[in-house]
Design a protein around this motif. Structure first.
Motif, PDB file in Angstrom:
ATOM      1  N   PRO A  38       0.271  -5.422   1.418  1.00 28.37           N
ATOM      2  CA  PRO A  38       0.304  -4.395   0.367  1.00 28.37           C
ATOM      3  C   PRO A  38      -0.422  -4.895  -0.883  1.00 28.37           C
ATOM      4  N   ARG A  39      -1.014  -3.942  -1.621  1.00 26.44           N
ATOM      5  CA  ARG A  39      -1.664  -4.348  -2.877  1.00 26.44           C
ATOM      6  C   ARG A  39      -0.639  -4.725  -3.932  1.00 26.44           C
ATOM      7  N   GLU A  47      -4.444  -9.443  -7.488  1.00 29.79           N
ATOM      8  CA  GLU A  47      -5.443 -10.522  -7.393  1.00 29.79           C
ATOM      9  C   GLU A  47      -5.349 -11.218  -6.038  1.00 29.79           C
ATOM     10  N   VAL A  48      -4.103 -11.432  -5.599  1.00 28.52           N
ATOM     11  CA  VAL A  48      -3.912 -12.077  -4.304  1.00 28.52           C
ATOM     12  C   VAL A  48      -4.485 -11.203  -3.194  1.00 28.52           C
ATOM     13  N   MET A  53      -8.676 -10.159   0.836  1.00 26.64           N
ATOM     14  CA  MET A  53      -9.706  -9.324   1.445  1.00 26.64           C
ATOM     15  C   MET A  53     -11.066 -10.005   1.383  1.00 26.64           C
ATOM     16  N   LEU A  54     -11.339 -10.676   0.261  1.00 21.65           N
ATOM     17  CA  LEU A  54     -12.618 -11.376   0.111  1.00 21.65           C
ATOM     18  C   LEU A  54     -12.783 -12.404   1.232  1.00 21.65           C
ATOM     19  N   LEU A 205       5.478  -8.028  -5.054  1.00 25.89           N
ATOM     20  CA  LEU A 205       5.307  -8.853  -6.256  1.00 25.89           C
ATOM     21  C   LEU A 205       4.204  -9.892  -6.054  1.00 25.89           C
ATOM     22  N   GLY A 206       3.831 -10.155  -4.805  1.00 27.82           N
ATOM     23  CA  GLY A 206       2.684 -11.027  -4.557  1.00 27.82           C
ATOM     24  C   GLY A 206       3.007 -12.471  -4.279  1.00 27.82           C
TER      25      GLY A 206
END
Lengths: 274, 181, 535
Positions: A38-39, A47-48, A53-54, A205-206
């Motif tokens: 999830p974003r 950012e994570v 994805m990068l 929350l990442g």
């Protein structure tokens, strides 16, 4: 040849089976599309996600090139095409090139990764602190300085676990007392545990952070969107490891202030240390 | 190499390899003190070191221009039938100055109990800059049935604490110990 | 010197002219081929037992809710599956291959220490009988995951000391095996077989053996500390006594990371033997392959922290472990590129060993990619302890290590038995395996990213579909391994007569001896020149 026919038949049966599953999925509108991270709802989680994805696409690109060369070779350099094998078996130039190029790609990955990591580790000024304690098998939340503390246990009935009743949509991701946090507030989250190691993780929350008995860890978050976010214990902690979910209600600052007042009523104030 | 040469070579090599693997077993144990040293230097795991006496004193002076928030938290390890909490939960301090707070531990059972509180500091990098003088009561303690103990801690935050750290948490976890050990 | 070897050898070989009869042959054998066979059969048995446990796991995960097993038993299954597959299946399989092939590849009559070789094998059945018997003890077997993290592992019931003892026995067995490999490679090479002429399988095993003697004792130390913490009141990992549970994780992963390379370096060696054979072209970049293997082995000692980014390390430590881990991609990449370059402009045929090797290169590389993603510390805070990690390490271990073992067995089985395996059946085995393994593990990437933690017997409803697919793949993969067992038995019993050369493009000393390889080979050392050494 027999085996090729066998294989063709097997593949046909298999693909039609998969297609059937897919069409069933379309009807059921279910978890088939749950494919990615999830974003999330914090700047860190986004950012994570972007970093993830990068690197994923860089890997896909490298894979396409390497496997492309390999499949080209497998098709054109077959003995059955009557080719003669070449004799070469080394080339310093080529070796240096394919040592250096990956090195540059890695540096390219390391730069954004380092930036994000520094940001995540910089706790900075926080407005409130919540201490999270892992127990076998529930969480305890304590709002420091607010005299609020409570246990949060899974509320899914056991009948659903043992398939004796129909499962709720949020099966094993629901609790009796959710963690309530205000949005747009920089919050410090301390993690520790009372028995074995747990790990507190809300994907939106990442990050996740281990809860270790006898030691205290800190982390921070700043939730940007109100909502209900669900998470789990991520570190194996014994029998009911799968059954200690996290439910986080992110509410506006006003609603949070109201909630705090409610909690501070004498009847609901629970002992933090029981 | 003839066969006897090979046997001789094996006799030289094999004991060395065995010794090496025994040494690596020892190395596993060596990692324990090594880890402690690294933790003491870097504050790696958030463990604090206690000052025996306040000799260093205010050598670095008190930095009144800066305020740091110190939070006090307590945890009970499961199976520790105590009530254990700090008397203050949060205070503003100036780096370099000594402050005193205390924790209160109460044996909730009607039996003799042995317990101990173990400290930890977050963020872990602040641990080396968090200096405290603990009362002996933070060592292993006997508790009579229902007994309550006041456990004072004197502490100061070193002025060398990194600028971006504005909140430091001192945590004690209370463990029940086996009386026989 | 050639003339003297025969006489001296009579010293340890009443069965010099052939194997003894009956059970005694296997119990007391000091012959590297017999012991190799024992290791391989033992490994196959463990592979089937560990695989059955995996199928129990996947059957329970076919649907949300608890259907078949109790969560505590489920945790025992995940723990035992890992311990058995790592220490019982993959490592003994490679030791078996080493026993069979190393002496034949370097022109030696046997391993350097034949009696110790016998002990190091016969310890294993005892160790694993003991480990498996813990499942029937009060409180059940170990249920803390193979990583044995305290304090959870200290909650193990009566089984605890037996688990530790079993691990000690496996460790002793591995260490003795590794010492034997090093002594064999250093002291037993035929004249002219210089280090840089050794086949790559020998090189990768030499480096693996050094990793083994360096880290198995550290693991033994770590589990001994667990034992004394539980029974003798030490507090290495007990915070109440001044210990730290995270210290165990540091020691464990100091062992654990080299351990994963112990399981993959010999696989690199196998594939580096097979691809040149079927490409009919020498291995590209032999020297850089050797250096890359050594570089990977070195790096494996300084990256352990990437298994524990979430314990709360200082920024500098996280950065160090992240950079060091990313660096591993460089020598690993060199290896993959070299394999592709070996295939480039060759004249390839695709017999089963080659099929498994190509699948290895592709699928191991996919596992490498997810490994690189996991190295990125900020992203690892999301990936850690999810099914993404499970997918990653199964990609490097199943279509990685296990496929390379399958490839090796098909490659050398004609030399071992003198019979060709059934090419048609073995290709069906390959395709079922490669399709099954991808259906099994690829969806686990999705599950992990979408938020499913690892080591759970039950999951939220949104994970139902992909878990179902994964379980179907598990049963396809698992059941198709029975075909492998059938193929091996069929080859031993019947099968067409194999030639000595077996494969048209094969080079190396093992192909110069008859098929099946006689009970004693290279009693007279062969003459080695630059052309007949490595492939």
């Amino acid at each position: 040849m027999l085996y090729t026919r066998c294989l063709v038949r097997f593949t046909a049966i298999f693909t039609s089976g998969l297609l059937l599953l897919w069409s069933m999925a379309a009807v059921a509108e279910s978890g088939w599309l749950q494919l990615n991270m999830p974003r999330g709802v914090t700047s860190v989680s986004r950012e994570v996600y972007d970093l993830h994805m990068l690197i994923l696409w860089i890997c896909v690109a490298i894979g396409v090139v390497v496997f492309g060369v390999m499949f080209y070779s497998m098709y054109f350099h077959r003995k059955s095409r009557g080719v003669e094998p070449a004799k070469f078996h080394e080339s310093t130039k080529v070796e240096v090139v394919w040592t250096l190029i990956p090195l540059f790609i890695l540096v390219g990955m390391a730069i954004p990764a380092t930036k994000t990591l520094i940001k995540m580790e910089d706790i900075g000024d926080t407005e409130m602190t919540v201490k999270i304690t892992g127990y076998q098998w529930r969480w305890h939340y304590e709002y420091l300085g607010k005299d609020i503390g409570f246990f949060s246990s899974m509320s899914t009935p056991r009948e659903q676990v043992y398939n004796l009743a129909e499962k709720n949509p949020d099966y094993i991701l629901e609790v009796d007392n959710p963690l309530v946090l205000p949005v747009d507030t920089r919050i410090r989250l301390l993690t520790t545990a009372a028995d074995v190691i747990h790990s507190w993780w809300v994907p939106e929350l990442g990050w996740k952070r281990d809860a270790i008995p006898g030691f205290i860890n800190d982390n921070w978050t700043l939730i940007e969107e109100p909502g209900i976010y669900r998470g789990v214990c991520a570190e194996l902690c014994g029998r009911d490891h799968a059954y200690m979910p996290i439910v986080l209600h992110a509410v506006s600052k006003e609603e949070f202030a109201e909630w705090v007042q409610q909690q501070q009523q004498p009847s609901t104030a629970l002992s933090a240390a029981d | 190499m003839t066969h006897s040469d090979k046997t001789r070579a094996n006799r030289r090599l094999v004991p060395k390899l065995f010794l090496f693997s025994i040494a690596m077993f020892g190395f596993g144990y060596l990692l324990v003190p090594l880890y402690d040293v690294i933790c003491d230097i870097t504050g790696f795991n958030g463990r604090t070191t206690s000052l025996a006496v306040a000799t260093e004193g205010n050598a670095n002076g008190v930095d009144t221009s800066r305020t740091v928030t110190v939070e006090f938290v307590s945890s009970l390890n499961s199976g520790a039938p105590w009530e254990f909490r700090p008397t203050v939960t949060r205070m503003q301090v100036h780096p370099g100055e000594f402050y005193e707070i205390s924790y209160v531990a109460t044996n909730l059972t009607d039996q003799d109990m042995v317990g101990q509180a173990v400290p930890s500091v977050a963020p872990s990098l602040a641990a080396v800059h968090f200096q405290k003088i603990e009362c002996f009561c933070f060592d292993r303690q006997d508790f009579a049935p229902g007994e309550s103990k006041d456990m004072p801690v004197m502490f100061r935050v070193d002025p060398r604490l990194a600028d971006h750290v504005s909140v430091v948490t001192l945590s004690y976890t209370f463990f029940k110990l086996d009386p026989s050990s | 010197m050639a003339a003297t070897t025969h006489d001296v050898h009579d010293g340890h070989g009443e069965h010099h002219h052939g194997p003894a009869k009956g059970l005694g042959r296997w119990l007391f054998t000091t012959n590297h081929k017999d012991i190799g066979t024992l290791y391989l059969l033992f490994s196959l048995l463990m592979f089937l037992i560990g695989g059955s446990m995996a199928l129990i796991i996947r059957a329970e995960l076919f649907q949300p809710g608890l259907q078949l097993v109790d969560p505590h038993f489920f945790n025992q299954m995940t723990t035992m599956h890992a311990l058995i597959m790592v220490f019982g299946a993959v490592m003994p399989a490679f030791v078996g291959l080493a026993n069979w092939m190393l002496p034949m590849m370097i022109g030696a009559p046997d391993m350097a220490l034949p009696r110790m070789n016998n002990w190091s094998f016969w310890i294993l059945p005892f160790a694993f009988t003991m480990l498996l018997s813990t499942l029937f003890m009060p409180g059940g077997g170990p249920a803390s995951g193979w990583t044995l993290y305290p304090p959870l592992v200290l909650q193990t019931g009566d089984a605890f000391p037996f688990v530790i003892l079993a691990i000690h026995l496996m460790g002793i067995s591995s260490i003795m095996g590794a010492i034997n490999v090093i002594a064999t490679i250093f002291n037993m090479r035929a004249p002219g077989m210089t280090l840089m002429r050794m086949p790559l399988f020998v090189w990768t095993w030499l480096i693996t053996a050094f990793l083994l003697i360096a880290v198995m004792p550290v693991f033994a130390g770590a589990v001994t500390m667990l034992l004394t913490d539980k029974y003798f009141a030490t507090s290495f990992f007990n915070p109440a006594g001044g210990g730290d549970p995270v210290l165990f994780q540091h020691i464990f992963w100091f062992f654990g990371h080299p351990e994963v390379y112990i399981m993959i370096l010999p696989a690199f060696g196998v594939v580096s033997q097979i691809i040149p054979t079927f490409a009919r072209k020498p291995l590209f970049g032999y020297h850089s392959m050797v250096y890359a293997t050594a570089a990977i082995a070195f790096l494996s000692f300084i990256v352990w922290g990437h298994h524990m980014f979430t314990v709360g390390m200082p920024l500098t430590a996280e950065l160090f472990f992240m950079y060091a881990t990313m660096l591993i991609a460089v020598p690993t990449g060199v290896k993959v590129f070299n394999w592709v370059a070996t295939m480039w402009r060759g004249a390839m045929t695709f017999e089963t060993p080659m099929l498994f090797s190509i699948a290895f290169v592709i699928l191991f590389t996919i596992g490498g990619f997810s490994g690189l993603m996991l190295a990125i510390a900020p992203a690892d805070f999301q990936y850690h302890d999810t099914y993404f990690v499970v997918a990653h390490f199964h990609y490097v271990l199943v279509p990685g290590a296990v496929f390379s073992i399958m490839a090796a067995v098909y490659y050398w089985l004609p030399k071992w038995t003198g019979h060709m395996y059934n090419e048609r059946l073995s290709r069906i085995h390959f395709w079922l395996s490669v399709i099954g393994v991808n259906i099994l593990f690829f969806p686990q990437h999705f599950l992990g990213l979408a938020g499913m933690p690892r080591r759970v017997p039950d999951y939220a409803l949104q994970f139902t579909e992909w878990n179902m697919v994964s379980s179907i793949g598990a049963f396809i993969y698992g059941i198709s391994q029975l075909l492998f067992v059938y193929i091996v038995i069929q080859t031993i019993r019947a099968g067409d007569k194999a030639t000595d050369q077996v494969w048209e493009g094969a080079r190396g000393l093992e192909w110069t001896v008859p098929s099946p390889a006689p009970y004693h080979t290279f009693d007279t050392p062969p003459k080695i020149s630059a052309t007949n050494a490595h492939g």
